[in-house]
Design a protein around this motif. Structure first.
Motif, PDB file in Angstrom:
ATOM      1  N   LEU A 120       0.845  -1.205   0.000  1.00  0.00           N
ATOM      2  CA  LEU A 120       0.000   0.000   0.000  1.00  0.00           C
ATOM      3  C   LEU A 120       0.875   1.248   0.000  1.00  0.00           C
ATOM      4  CD1 LEU A 120      -2.968  -0.491   2.484  1.00  0.00           C
ATOM      5  CD2 LEU A 120      -3.030  -0.337   0.019  1.00  0.00           C
ATOM      6  N   MET A 381      -2.930  -6.683  -4.349  1.00  0.00           N
ATOM      7  CA  MET A 381      -2.927  -5.264  -3.962  1.00  0.00           C
ATOM      8  C   MET A 381      -2.325  -4.411  -5.069  1.00  0.00           C
ATOM      9  SD  MET A 381      -2.736  -4.324  -0.286  1.00  0.00           S
ATOM     10  CE  MET A 381      -4.037  -4.826   0.768  1.00  0.00           C
ATOM     11  N   GLY A 384      -4.657  -4.242  -7.956  1.00  0.00           N
ATOM     12  CA  GLY A 384      -5.825  -3.451  -7.546  1.00  0.00           C
ATOM     13  C   GLY A 384      -5.524  -1.961  -7.540  1.00  0.00           C
ATOM     14  N   LYS A 387      -5.256  -0.684 -11.086  1.00  0.00           N
ATOM     15  CA  LYS A 387      -6.591  -0.597 -11.693  1.00  0.00           C
ATOM     16  C   LYS A 387      -7.302   0.666 -11.219  1.00  0.00           C
ATOM     17  CE  LYS A 387     -10.692  -3.345 -12.420  1.00  0.00           C
ATOM     18  NZ  LYS A 387     -11.600  -4.235 -11.705  1.00  0.00           N
TER      19      LYS A 387
ATOM     20  N   ILE B   7     -11.466 -16.915 -15.017  1.00  0.00           N
ATOM     21  CA  ILE B   7     -10.482 -16.687 -13.943  1.00  0.00           C
ATOM     22  C   ILE B   7     -10.136 -15.207 -13.886  1.00  0.00           C
ATOM     23  CG2 ILE B   7      -8.083 -17.131 -13.220  1.00  0.00           C
ATOM     24  CD1 ILE B   7      -8.422 -19.958 -14.409  1.00  0.00           C
ATOM     25  N   TRP B  10     -12.975 -13.223 -12.407  1.00  0.00           N
ATOM     26  CA  TRP B  10     -13.035 -13.429 -10.950  1.00  0.00           C
ATOM     27  C   TRP B  10     -11.932 -12.633 -10.257  1.00  0.00           C
ATOM     28  CZ3 TRP B  10      -8.987 -15.923  -8.255  1.00  0.00           C
ATOM     29  CH2 TRP B  10      -9.221 -16.101  -6.902  1.00  0.00           C
ATOM     30  N   PHE B  11     -10.740 -12.678 -10.881  1.00  0.00           N
ATOM     31  CA  PHE B  11      -9.591 -12.001 -10.278  1.00  0.00           C
ATOM     32  C   PHE B  11      -9.837 -10.496 -10.223  1.00  0.00           C
ATOM     33  CE2 PHE B  11      -5.430 -10.098 -10.113  1.00  0.00           C
ATOM     34  CZ  PHE B  11      -4.790 -10.910  -9.198  1.00  0.00           C
ATOM     35  N   GLU B  12     -10.354  -9.937 -11.348  1.00  0.00           N
ATOM     36  CA  GLU B  12     -10.562  -8.489 -11.414  1.00  0.00           C
ATOM     37  C   GLU B  12     -11.704  -8.017 -10.518  1.00  0.00           C
ATOM     38  OE1 GLU B  12      -8.646  -7.661 -15.799  1.00  0.00           O
ATOM     39  OE2 GLU B  12     -10.824  -7.714 -15.579  1.00  0.00           O
ATOM     40  N   ARG B  14     -12.057  -8.866  -7.550  1.00  0.00           N
ATOM     41  CA  ARG B  14     -11.555  -8.705  -6.176  1.00  0.00           C
ATOM     42  C   ARG B  14     -11.047  -7.285  -5.996  1.00  0.00           C
ATOM     43  NH1 ARG B  14      -7.671 -13.750  -5.582  1.00  0.00           N
ATOM     44  NH2 ARG B  14      -7.922 -13.455  -3.376  1.00  0.00           N
ATOM     45  N   LEU B  16      -9.330  -3.855  -4.269  1.00  0.00           N
ATOM     46  CA  LEU B  16      -8.121  -3.504  -3.528  1.00  0.00           C
ATOM     47  C   LEU B  16      -8.535  -3.327  -2.069  1.00  0.00           C
ATOM     48  CD1 LEU B  16      -5.198  -2.350  -3.248  1.00  0.00           C
ATOM     49  CD2 LEU B  16      -6.178  -0.140  -3.798  1.00  0.00           C
ATOM     50  N   LYS B  17      -7.936  -4.162  -1.206  1.00  0.00           N
ATOM     51  CA  LYS B  17      -8.280  -4.055   0.217  1.00  0.00           C
ATOM     52  C   LYS B  17      -7.700  -2.764   0.777  1.00  0.00           C
ATOM     53  CE  LYS B  17      -8.714  -8.964   1.107  1.00  0.00           C
ATOM     54  NZ  LYS B  17      -8.076 -10.152   1.655  1.00  0.00           N
ATOM     55  N   SER B  18      -8.273  -2.285   1.829  1.00  0.00           N
ATOM     56  CA  SER B  18      -7.801  -1.082   2.518  1.00  0.00           C
ATOM     57  C   SER B  18      -7.691   0.115   1.575  1.00  0.00           C
ATOM     58  CB  SER B  18      -6.439  -1.335   3.170  1.00  0.00           C
ATOM     59  OG  SER B  18      -6.388  -2.574   3.792  1.00  0.00           O
ATOM     60  N   GLU B  19      -8.719   0.324   0.764  1.00  0.00           N
ATOM     61  CA  GLU B  19      -8.686   1.445  -0.187  1.00  0.00           C
ATOM     62  C   GLU B  19      -8.509   2.782   0.519  1.00  0.00           C
ATOM     63  OE1 GLU B  19     -12.093   1.259  -2.704  1.00  0.00           O
ATOM     64  OE2 GLU B  19     -11.261  -0.350  -3.901  1.00  0.00           O
ATOM     65  N   ARG B  21      -6.967   3.399   3.314  1.00  0.00           N
ATOM     66  CA  ARG B  21      -5.581   3.590   3.764  1.00  0.00           C
ATOM     67  C   ARG B  21      -4.678   3.948   2.583  1.00  0.00           C
ATOM     68  NH1 ARG B  21      -2.859   0.187   8.606  1.00  0.00           N
ATOM     69  NH2 ARG B  21      -1.140   1.599   8.889  1.00  0.00           N
ATOM     70  N   TYR B  22      -4.954   3.338   1.446  1.00  0.00           N
ATOM     71  CA  TYR B  22      -4.184   3.631   0.242  1.00  0.00           C
ATOM     72  C   TYR B  22      -4.370   5.106  -0.138  1.00  0.00           C
ATOM     73  CZ  TYR B  22      -3.097   3.783  -4.745  1.00  0.00           C
ATOM     74  OH  TYR B  22      -2.591   4.144  -5.965  1.00  0.00           O
ATOM     75  N   ASP B  23      -5.623   5.578  -0.084  1.00  0.00           N
ATOM     76  CA  ASP B  23      -5.889   6.978  -0.417  1.00  0.00           C
ATOM     77  C   ASP B  23      -5.188   7.930   0.546  1.00  0.00           C
ATOM     78  OD1 ASP B  23      -7.384   6.376  -2.621  1.00  0.00           O
ATOM     79  OD2 ASP B  23      -9.287   6.334  -1.540  1.00  0.00           O
TER      80      ASP B  23
END
Lengths: 426, 87
Positions: A120, A381, A384, A387, B7, B10-12, B14, B16-19, B21-23
């Motif tokens: 991140l 991550m 993501g 993207k 596949i 399905w992958f796409e 998913r 981004l976790k913790s968006e 926090r990333y921001d």
């Protein structure tokens, strides 16, 4: 094969499968598996309730949680951001230097931060600098992902798998360094060189960097210096562990309390940010492996592996390295570490060069994590984040680079283990 | 749909976790390397309720923004040199 063994193996394999495809959150998968293990184990008399209480190694959980707290406080102070800002500033706008700096700092921060948190941080740094310099972020993203994966291979707190292996095998902070520090440095150099050659045409020309002072990004200087102090204390205590009457988990817990006390941050806020998903996954999976151990299947597996290895430390080490490396490319490396530690700890392996075999497991579980887009959370991550910024990266592009670097790293590790532990002469 | 395409889909899917926090991290980097920005919330002063529309328009009033900018400059000069800004 006994019916209970088949049931336990099914629970074990289903938990791995469900976690890999994330049919449910990984913590729920592992805890459900643990519940089923407990139910069948007690029902069929494989173990008693009292015995089951000992399946979870609390020392591992305390080490993981303690380290997470220390690092979370340091992360809030902006310490790792400052490192990344200095790395970018050091490049002076040269694309080659910037590339190397991003790679090195990615590996460095992942020695402390969990891989997803490091990703991140680096994703945010890369996106920003790529916008400022108007350059292609993909080479930096892919390289940072791969470097984050190998960063911290040679330290006890460098990754969750290292903590598991360290506590289970009784490998201290200094042992980790003496076994693997040279290997890790060589792996960094080799990987950065290969990545640089691969991405060189896409890195662009020198561009002027904006003027900035990294330390100015710190809003709370007091917290910053306190975090540095606690991290230094943590490392010094780990180094002095042999002279202390406590294990690494005691040091991590003491430093976590010190960090909370000195930082004056709201503990509830810190606890909320910890990676509980991983903590509960470890606890649940440890229980499942504990149940399997009681069926004696892991002991039998140890004997079988010993026989396949022909009683040779060389064969046992290389089998462990390559199997754990390839398996970690597909399923959770935490699951691999938890499964292999009782196998290697068993009596069958006692006459072999255990330093080499543990090192092989550490290398394998660390290196396999960035082979394909499905190998670990850190790759997901990275893709993501790209993207989200409107940049597309083909899954095949990552796989190509991931396969190439992982294979090279495993081949290099093979030679390292042979040379460093003198496996040919045993 | 081929297996590979499934596949990929399905992958796409998913996220981004913790968006969040990333921001937050991205904002910190942008502040450090780009031009720092601050956002100030100003509440309409009491006694001016009849000028609500005029107050809201200040947000886009170029002359007003320049005046705020001048105020910031004066304030920073004071912080740096200890010269008290003119009121």
């Amino acid at each position: 094969m006994d019916a209970t063994v088949i049931i336990f193996l099914l629970i074990f394999l289903l938990t791995i499968l469900i976690s890999a495809i994330e049919l449910t959150p990984i913590s729920v998968a592992a805890l459900s598996g643990a519940l089923l293990t407990a139910w069948f184990g007690i029902q069929y008399g494989v173990f008693t309730y009292q015995e089951a209480l000992g399946f979870v190694n609390v020392s591992i959980l305390v080490l993981v949680i303690g380290t997470m707290i220390v690092v979370e406080v340091a992360e809030r102070s902006g310490l790792f951001r400052v490192l990344a800002l200095y790395a970018i500033k050091f490049s002076g706008g040269s694309s080659a230097k910037l590339f190397v700096s991003i790679c090195v700092v990615s590996a460095l921060v992942s020695m402390f931060l969990s891989d997803p948190t490091a990703m991140l941080l680096m994703a945010a740094a890369i996106v920003t600098i790529a916008k400022v310099l108007n350059s292609d972020p993909v080479p930096y993203f892919v390289s940072a992902t791969i470097m984050i994966n190998i960063g911290g291979t040679s330290t006890l707190i460098g990754s969750v798998t290292n903590m598991i292996i360290g506590v289970e095998a009784g490998i201290g902070f200094l042992d980790f360094i003496s076994y693997l520090a040279l290997c890790e440095v060589a792996l960094w150099i080799l990987t950065i060189f290969v990545l640089y050659m691969f991405f060189k045409p896409r890195l662009g020309q020198w561009k002027e960097l904006p003027e900035y002072k990294p330390l100015e990004s710190i809003t709370n200087k007091g917290l910053f210096y306190k975090s540095v102090f606690v991290l230094v204390i943590l490392i010094v205590l780990f180094l002095a562990l042999e002279n202390l009457a406590v294990g690494p988990e005691g040091v991590a817990l003491a430093c976590a309390i010190l960090a909370l006390f000195l930082s004056k941050l709201d503990p509830a806020e810190i606890f909320k940010k910890l990676d509980w998903e991983t903590v509960f996954f470890i606890a649940g999976f440890m229980f499942i492996v504990g149940g399997l151990e009681k069926t004696q299947i892991l002991n039998e597996l140890s004997v079988q592996l010993f026989q396949i290895a022909g009683g040779s430390s060389l064969n046992a080490s290389l089998m462990t390295l390559w199997f754990s490396g390839l398996a970690s490319a597909v399923v959770s490396n935490i699951a691999i570490a938890l499964t292999f530690t009782p196998v290697i700890s068993s009596q069958a392996f006692s006459g072999l060069n255990l330093g080499a075999i543990w090192s092989a497991l550490i290398l394998g579980t660390n290196l396999g994590g960035a082979t394909t887009p499905f190998s670990g959370a850190v790759v997901i991550m990275a893709i993501g984040a790209l993207k989200r910024e409107g940049v597309s990266m083909h899954l095949g592009d990552f796989t190509k680079v991931g396969l190439m670097t992982t294979t090279l790293q495993l081949v290099f590790s093979t030679f390292y283990l042979i040379m460093w532990f003198g496996l040919l002469s045993v | 749909m081929t297996s590979l395409a499934r596949i990929k889909k399905w992958f796409e899917s998913r996220k981004l976790k913790s968006e969040e926090r990333y921001d937050e991290e991205k904002k910190e980097f942008e502040m450090a390397m780009g031009e720092p920005v601050i956002q100030v919330k100003i509440t309409m002063p009491k006694g001016f309720e009849d000028q609500r529309t005029h107050f809201l328009n200040l947000e886009k009033d170029q002359q007003f923004l320049e005046e705020v900018n001048d105020l910031v400059k004066k304030r920073l000069t004071y912080e740096k040199r200890g010269v008290k800004p003119e009121s």
